[in-house]
Design an enzyme around this catalytic site. Structure first.
Site, PDB file in Angstrom:
ATOM      1  N   GLU A  45       4.310   3.284  13.686  1.00 10.15           N
ATOM      2  CA  GLU A  45       4.228   2.615  12.377  1.00 10.15           C
ATOM      3  C   GLU A  45       4.225   3.638  11.235  1.00 10.15           C
ATOM      4  O   GLU A  45       3.312   3.666  10.416  1.00 10.15           O
ATOM      5  CB  GLU A  45       2.954   1.773  12.299  1.00 10.15           C
TER       6      GLU A  45
ATOM      7  N   HIS B 290      -4.195   4.309  15.436  1.00  7.88           N
ATOM      8  CA  HIS B 290      -3.758   4.961  14.198  1.00  7.88           C
ATOM      9  C   HIS B 290      -4.698   6.138  13.986  1.00  7.88           C
ATOM     10  O   HIS B 290      -5.906   5.946  13.841  1.00  7.88           O
ATOM     11  CB  HIS B 290      -3.815   3.985  13.022  1.00  7.88           C
TER      12      HIS B 290
ATOM     13  N   LYS C 277       0.824  -1.187   0.000  1.00  9.92           N
ATOM     14  CA  LYS C 277       0.000   0.000   0.000  1.00  9.92           C
ATOM     15  C   LYS C 277       0.871   1.255   0.000  1.00  9.92           C
ATOM     16  O   LYS C 277       0.697   2.153  -0.795  1.00  9.92           O
ATOM     17  CB  LYS C 277      -0.842  -0.031   1.281  1.00  9.92           C
TER      18      LYS C 277
HETATM   19  N1  PLP Z   1      -0.112   1.126  10.239  1.00  9.56           N
HETATM   20  C1  PLP Z   1      -1.319   0.699   9.798  1.00  9.56           C
HETATM   21  C2  PLP Z   1      -2.020  -0.340  10.601  1.00  9.56           C
HETATM   22  C3  PLP Z   1      -1.885   1.230   8.634  1.00  9.56           C
HETATM   23  O1  PLP Z   1      -3.086   0.801   8.215  1.00  9.56           O
HETATM   24  C4  PLP Z   1      -1.157   2.215   7.897  1.00  9.56           C
HETATM   25  C5  PLP Z   1      -1.722   2.808   6.690  1.00  9.56           C
HETATM   26  O2  PLP Z   1      -2.838   2.666   6.319  1.00  9.56           O
HETATM   27  C6  PLP Z   1       0.098   2.610   8.382  1.00  9.56           C
HETATM   28  C7  PLP Z   1       0.583   2.060   9.550  1.00  9.56           C
HETATM   29  C8  PLP Z   1       0.896   3.663   7.691  1.00  9.56           C
HETATM   30  O3  PLP Z   1       0.260   4.899   7.804  1.00  9.56           O
HETATM   31  P1  PLP Z   1       0.949   6.233   7.300  1.00  9.56           P
HETATM   32  O4  PLP Z   1       1.462   5.988   5.942  1.00  9.56           O
HETATM   33  O5  PLP Z   1      -0.112   7.281   7.334  1.00  9.56           O
HETATM   34  O6  PLP Z   1       2.058   6.555   8.271  1.00  9.56           O
END
Ligand code: PLP
Length: 461
Positions: free
Chosen positions: A277, A200, A71
């Site tokens: 994360e 999150h 992703k």
């Molecule tokens: N952790 C989880 C569980 C996520 O679903 C995502 C993104 O959807 C991320 C981390 C990364 O998020 P970001 O790119 O906004 O830091």
């Protein structure tokens, strides 16, 4: 292994902008791929981000939040760089776990951060020694009991308010406060080990108070845990930190609010281990995309393509440009990530008049529009348009719809961050290979690595 240093171009990126790097890349390409869209990835930018993280949040260990890997950005060189820097990884599936283990990352540096997991994937994690995983519902607890009874569980809570995030996740994941007691009671009955809390605030969060309220809520959940006989010692503050240079709020501004909240609700004396994360934070600004104008249409201003009026000498023209990457490719970020992209030109057109313009992708689909309206000087077929900050949620979900190829990536890194990476000690993977071939700072141009690593330039300061 054949070594072909022919297209060697050294760019001093201490002075140059990503646009200059793109220019160099374009001019050094062979005849066949001359007009293909391309990415330039500045690996030094990722090293810089890591240093920024360490300076701002020294007590929070980053687990590169690719959840999902497919992703945010699963570029193998990016993963290698992050593994080399020492980040942990948050994974959402068996394949992601496999990819990260292949980089020789130890299982304890992996969190299986998907609250709704497939049974066989849980068993795979158990087999590979991955213990930390998130949950947010009762059924998941029973599944974990069955497949991985020794897992160390992290309760994912929904943030109180994720409305100011680019992509909200609260409608899908995270339990609310009312459910916490019930879930912990079930976990206790099943004799499962719950070690902490995660949240999150939504991907691409522009509200620093969202972190503060989520940290405060986490503390409440820690206290509820105590009343159920649990002594949590892990807080996972998730992702959401912006990574693009043009962000409405900087990472530092978020940390200015977040750090005091962490100190207040989780003082050092509690001995809580903190992780995060971050996904887009590490990769967004490292990638610049250059697309080529493959076709052009002139229409009377205000008419658009659907207007049946031919352009006459009395009309002010508006231009529709068709380029060789679009919303079915790297610009899927417009649909899935609610991203905003801004075209930039690689030559100086400052003395030229601007016209209303729109930019379209190459597929035969009307949805494939990159920029509906912008002002650009008149461009011609073969000109290049550059988009910065294209590293997050772009290439992973890109498809080959209509047979359109995905852009290849060219990697650059300056000598200083290269040495900081300590690449020669790298246990496995591309960086080690490149490092070994590095003498004389050539560009690696070995067909064996073309799929994943068409060219890496190591640049002297
Ligand atoms: N952790 C989880 C569980 C996520 O679903 C995502 C993104 O959807 C991320 C981390 C990364 O998020 P970001 O790119 O906004 O830091």
């Amino acid at each position: 292994m054949k070594h072909v240093p022919m297209n060697t171009v050294f760019v001093d990126i201490t002075k140059d902008t990503p646009i200059n790097i793109v220019k160099q890349r374009i001019s050094s390409r062979g005849r066949e791929d001359k007009d293909d869209a391309l990415f330039v990835a500045d690996l030094g930018d990722i090293v810089h981000k890591y240093k920024t993280w360490k300076a701002q949040l020294p007590h929070v260990a980053p687990f590169y939040g690719k959840s999902s890997l497919f992703k945010c950005n699963d570029d193998p060189v990016v993963l290698e760089v992050l593994a080399q820097l020492g980040t942990g990884f948050d994974c959402a599936s068996k394949v992601e776990i496999q990819k990260i283990l292949e980089l020789k990352v130890k299982p304890e540096r992996i969190v299986y951060a998907n609250p709704c997991k497939q049974n066989s994937h849980i068993r795979y994690a158990a087999k590979k020694g991955i213990t930390k995983m998130t949950f947010d519902n009762e059924i998941e607890l029973h599944k974990i009991k069955l497949n991985h009874p020794k897992a160390e569980l992290i309760l994912r809570i929904a943030p109180p308010d994720d409305s100011k995030s680019q992509c909200q996740l609260g409608m899908k994941y995270g339990c609310n406060l009312k459910a916490v007691s019930r879930l912990l009671k079930v976990a206790k009955q099943l004799d499962l080990c719950v070690i902490g809390v995660s949240f999150h605030v939504g991907s691409g969060c522009f509200d620093r108070m969202a972190y503060v309220t989520a940290v405060a809520l986490s503390r409440t959940v820690f206290d509820i845990g105590e009343s159920h006989g649990y002594h949590f010692d892990l807080l996972d503050i998730g992702g959401g930190f912006p990574g693009q240079k043009s962000s409405k709020i900087s990472f530092e501004e978020i940390c200015d609010a977040l750090c005091p909240a962490l100190d207040e609700y989780f003082p050092k004396s509690m001995g809580v281990h903190m992780i995060a994360e971050p996904g887009r934070f590490f990769v967004a600004s490292a990638f610049t995309l250059a697309v080529n104008i493959i076709a052009k249409r002139a229409v009377p201003r205000g008419e658009g393509y659907l207007g049946d009026k031919e352009l006459t000498a009395n009309d002010e023209p508006s231009f529709m440009y068709y380029v060789n990457d679009g919303v079915y490719g790297s610009f899927n970020c417009l649909l899935y990530d609610h991203a905003e992209v801004k075209p930039t030109l690689i030559d100086d057109y400052s003395s030229e008049p601007n016209f209303t313009s729109s930019i379209w992708g190459p597929t035969c689909d009307g949805l494939d529009c990159i920029v509906e309206k912008c002002f650009l000087p008149e461009l011609v077929d073969g000109d290049w348009i550059v988009f910065r900050d294209m590293g997050a949620y772009t290439m992973c979900a890109a498809s080959n719809f209509n047979g359109m190829p995905k852009p290849r990536c060219h990697y650059v890194i300056q000598d200083l961050p290269w040495h900081q990476l300590n690449a020669k000690k790298c246990g496995s993977g591309l960086l080690r290979v490149v490092s070994e071939m590095k003498s004389g700072h050539e560009i690696l141009d070995d067909p064996e690595y073309h799929d994943v690593c068409p060219a890496i330039a190591v640049i002297d300061n």
